[in-house]
Design an enzyme around this catalytic site. Sequence first.
Site, PDB file in Angstrom:
ATOM      1  CB  ALA A 315      -0.934   0.007   1.206  1.00 13.99           C
ATOM      2  N   PRO A 317       2.953   4.531  -0.703  1.00 15.92           N
ATOM      3  CG  PRO A 317       3.209   6.709  -1.547  1.00 15.92           C
ATOM      4  CD  PRO A 317       3.265   5.249  -1.957  1.00 15.92           C
ATOM      5  CB  CYS A 519       4.375   1.937 -12.244  1.00 16.55           C
ATOM      6  SG  CYS A 519       5.632   1.542 -10.998  1.00 16.55           S
TER       7      CYS A 519
END
Length: 603
Positions: A315, A317, A519
């Site tokens: 999770a 930041p 990402c």
Amino acid sequence: MKGGRVLVKAINRNRSFSSRTPPSPSQILLMDQSDRYCYNPSLHWNPQVEEYFSKAYGAEAFSRISKALTRPSCYSCIRVNTLRETTESVIEKIIKFQHEKKLHDALRDLQTSDDKSVEISERVNNSASETCPVFKCPIPGLDYVVFVKGSGPHDIQYDYQEDRPAKEVIVSRKCAEAVLRGAQVYVPGILACSAHVDKGDKVAISVGVEQPGRNGDWAIGITRGICLVVFKSIVDPQYIERDGLYIGQGITMLSRAGIFRGLSGLGVDMTDRVFRLPSFNDVLKGDIFLQNLPSIITAHVLDPQQGERILDMCAAPGGKTTAIASLMKDKGEVIAVDRSHNKVLEIHNLAAELGLTSITAYKLDALKAVHKNKLNDTATQSPSEDILSQTSQPAESASVVNGNLVSPTTENKIYDEEMKKGPYASKSDLRKQTRRMKNGPGRNQMTGGRVNKCEGFSPNSFDRVLLDAPCSALGLRPRLFAAEETVESLRRHGKYQQRMFDQAVQLVRPGGVIVYSTCTINPGENEALVRYALDTYKFLSLAQQHPRVGGPGLLGRYESSDGYSEEWLKPGEEDLVQRFDPSGPHDTIGFFIAKFNVGPKEA
């Protein structure tokens, strides 16, 4: 300087990065300074990685992706905290903030300007009228997202003179990537600067990028604090590091001596940038959160409902965690876990800043997210009881033994066990252990807050699970260096993510949902993971995603010369995932999202 010089060069396959050499003195004398003072980076890859990506995307498409990665998105994406503010009120505040910043910048420029003929009132008024466009996101369902348009790349005039070269500052790559996104230059990021730099001087800012070493490793060839040589007279030893990597200019806030004596503080106030993006650091805290568009879409794809129990497995930041809680109107239970103590604190702080009370964060390795009941592996627990052995530990009472947080009541027992190890524990180790217990946890384990430690959760105890997996991050931009990744490291990332996905599958209930995202542009961490999930767990199926903004996934398979192979998507599956192309029309980071429906699990 021609406009084309600020565009990123296409990758030249026949030119090795390690073959670049500084120009000779005669070449330097003949060099057009517009060739030197420009932003014209070329992203270099490990040759095997470049071959892999070129086969996956096609050479031309991969070249476009590489170009796009070297520059930031030309807009800032802001998520409005609609539990506190409306989108319209935030837009008004942003516009007001932009006006005030323009006024401040104009007055600052006047203090350093040599042009005494310019009227102050005219400059201030002109600056105040030039604001970045601010508008709602046009994607249906995302009207709480605000875009603030930036611009670039821009030509920067460095006022180079034959008898007086521009004073220069070289910053680290990571510092430069932040500056390209709108940040300032802080002292820790400065590597070198010219001689006789005083406070208030105008300096050209360039980037030092890693260079190949003799042993095949990559490192910065600049020792922090060195003095840059006069450019015109002799060969510049740092030419390679900053060739075509000038990102702007600014005003020094310290002298050269002050920069390299200090460890913190603002080093250079940027006045002109290659990419002009507004900075929202400490602006409208609690009302807005800067977040990449694909990350916001990921929370929407999860489709959290009020009253549900949702797990965010990696999770920190806390951007997606808070986005999920906001979509649920803060009604339900959002469990956020991360294996880093300090990152768990970041989640706590962000949730408090945004006023969200439905979020509970725990320190837990996602690879151990499923609790193992040592007494009875088949025993089950209710959702309210499955967070076992959690302890709220304040900094003043907790200690660290072997990397784990322990309470003072267990310190002596653990210490005795360590002492009994005899020859396996050296005297040095024992002294370190004694100091650790006496002094408490170090800064890497504690920063003064409380965290809950958790031993895992019961199977089938969550309605929805988000696995935004740790990855190679090769989709993040701007990126000025990528050569450290190898095909072996990319394959390791994929195996690591499969193990995490195995945990997610056990934790979600039948009829629930798993969303997987990364990402990175690496198919081995994206499409190959989807193939693994569907082939391994027959009760999983790809689900439609809303909103759908990204493009289709990659079909087919990949085979390398060493016998390694990857299976990607099959026909009909490509439109059920979202792949965000950094060179695409939405100008986002490279990103990937897959959504799975969970059917009845096999016994």
